[in-house]
Scaffold this motif. Structure first.
Motif, short mmCIF file in Angstrom:
data_model
loop_
_atom_site.label_atom_id
_atom_site.label_comp_id
_atom_site.label_asym_id
_atom_site.label_seq_id
_atom_site.Cartn_x
_atom_site.Cartn_y
_atom_site.Cartn_z
N ILE A 1 -42.44 58.75 43.75
CA ILE A 1 -41.39 58.93 44.75
C ILE A 1 -40.31 59.79 44.11
O ILE A 1 -39.84 59.50 43.01
CB ILE A 1 -40.79 57.57 45.18
CG1 ILE A 1 -41.87 56.68 45.82
CG2 ILE A 1 -39.64 57.78 46.16
CD1 ILE A 1 -41.40 55.28 46.14
N GLU B 1 -38.74 60.64 48.98
CA GLU B 1 -40.00 61.10 49.59
C GLU B 1 -41.16 60.69 48.70
O GLU B 1 -41.10 60.83 47.48
CB GLU B 1 -40.01 62.62 49.74
CG GLU B 1 -38.92 63.19 50.62
CD GLU B 1 -39.21 63.01 52.10
OE1 GLU B 1 -40.27 62.43 52.42
OE2 GLU B 1 -38.38 63.46 52.92
N VAL B 2 -42.22 60.15 49.29
CA VAL B 2 -43.45 59.86 48.57
C VAL B 2 -44.24 61.16 48.48
O VAL B 2 -44.65 61.71 49.50
CB VAL B 2 -44.28 58.77 49.28
CG1 VAL B 2 -45.56 58.49 48.50
CG2 VAL B 2 -43.47 57.50 49.46
N SER C 1 -49.91 59.87 45.53
CA SER C 1 -50.44 58.52 45.36
C SER C 1 -51.95 58.64 45.18
O SER C 1 -52.57 59.57 45.66
CB SER C 1 -50.12 57.62 46.56
OG SER C 1 -50.60 58.19 47.76
N ASP D 1 -50.31 54.59 48.98
CA ASP D 1 -49.46 55.47 49.77
C ASP D 1 -48.77 54.70 50.89
O ASP D 1 -47.56 54.87 51.13
CB ASP D 1 -50.30 56.61 50.36
CG ASP D 1 -49.45 57.63 51.10
OD1 ASP D 1 -48.68 58.33 50.43
OD2 ASP D 1 -49.56 57.72 52.33
N GLU E 1 -45.96 52.58 49.31
CA GLU E 1 -44.81 53.38 48.86
C GLU E 1 -44.01 53.90 50.06
O GLU E 1 -42.78 53.91 50.04
CB GLU E 1 -45.29 54.55 47.99
CG GLU E 1 -45.99 54.12 46.71
CD GLU E 1 -45.08 53.32 45.81
OE1 GLU E 1 -44.28 53.93 45.07
OE2 GLU E 1 -45.14 52.08 45.84
N GLN E 2 -44.71 54.34 51.10
CA GLN E 2 -44.02 54.78 52.30
C GLN E 2 -43.22 53.64 52.92
O GLN E 2 -42.09 53.82 53.39
CB GLN E 2 -45.04 55.32 53.33
CG GLN E 2 -45.76 56.58 52.90
CD GLN E 2 -44.91 57.83 53.01
OE1 GLN E 2 -43.77 57.79 53.45
NE2 GLN E 2 -45.47 58.96 52.57
N GLN F 1 -39.20 53.24 53.54
CA GLN F 1 -38.73 52.98 54.91
C GLN F 1 -37.81 51.77 54.97
O GLN F 1 -36.76 51.81 55.63
CB GLN F 1 -39.93 52.77 55.84
CG GLN F 1 -39.55 52.47 57.28
CD GLN F 1 -40.77 52.21 58.15
OE1 GLN F 1 -41.90 52.30 57.70
NE2 GLN F 1 -40.53 51.89 59.41
#
Length: 259
Positions: A57, A66-67, A70, A76, A79-80, A84
């Motif tokens: 990230i 921003e990711v 991954s 992914d 991490e997203q 968020q």
């Protein structure tokens, strides 16, 4: 009884460490591609640090997170989700610039209730976050995930930090060379490439009846074996100009190409 001893020709861990750092250094010699560089970092981290998955990230120029890389779809997604909901070891790490580790989210994950729920949904039981930091500037985080509880010993933490440090220096050096503006463009390019790669994964998954992770392994393996950029191969798949059967042929289904 089966012989589980290492093959005589198998590279030692020291050799794999050396090869990973050489590959990272080589990627800086020619045109710098941040997406390729971060892919080398995350796949190298999984191999060398004995974790299930890894991700990166980064702080965008505007300050948001921003990711950008991954090693699996589940990583992914997690991490997203962390970005968020603004929760998790990775978020704490990028804020403080200090490594954050959780050997067992089942017992210690109460610190990040939303992240822990997401991690369990994605099948991860431990999480470790290593800062990408130079002096007082933290530009991102290397996230390490495991499907079983487990701590990182000092040796693996030090190696993980070394990988993160090399990446940080590379990104900041390039930012300085390009006066900062180029990094913004590269981050946008990396994000755009990521969208194309996700689309290509979906096409290959449908064509070969594969999981998203298996289709990504085939895509990455083809790009590496043909000395092509991952984003370029993905773009050809999406544009309909790639030989999908050739991309899907290498290795048995579900195998992961070796770096």
């Amino acid at each position: 009884m089966p012989d589980h001893s290492p093959r005589a020709d198998a590279p030692t861990r020291e050799q794999r460490v050396s090869r990973t750092f050489v590959a990272l250094a080589d990627s800086l010699v020619d045109e710098f591609d941040i997406a390729e560089f971060l892919d080398l970092l995350t796949t190298g981290a999984v191999d060398l640090l004995s974790v299930t998955a890894a991700g990166v990230i980064l702080r965008a120029p505007g300050g948001g997170l921003e990711v950008l890389s991954s090693t699996s779809r589940q990583a992914d997604l997690l991490e997203q989700f962390a970005v968020q909901v603004d929760d998790g070891p990775c978020i704490d790490c990028v804020r403080t610039g200090v490594a954050v580790t959780c050997a067992d989210l089942g017992t210690d994950g109460w610190r990040w209730p939303r992240y822990t729920a997401g991690a369990q949904e994605c099948g991860f039981r431990c999480a470790h976050a290593i800062p990408m930091r130079l002096r007082g500037e933290t530009i991102g985080v290397l996230s390490l995930l495991g499907t079983e509880p487990g701590a990182l010993d000092d040796e693996r933490l030090e190696l993980g930090q070394a990988l993160a440090d090399v990446t940080t220096i590379a990104i900041l050096q390039h930012r300085a060379i390009e006066l900062g503006d180029q990094l913004s463009t590269q981050l946008r390019t990396a994000l755009d490439s990521r969208v194309v790669i996700e689309q290509a994964k979906g096409i290959l998954a449908q064509r070969g009846a594969l999981s998203m992770d298996e289709s990504f392994a085939a895509l990455r393996g083809y790009a590496r074996s043909h000395s092509q950029r991952l984003a370029a191969v993905a773009g050809a798949v999406v544009a309909g100009t790639a030989d999908l059967d050739a991309i899907l042929i290498p290795g048995p289904r579900g195998s992961t190409p070796q770096a």
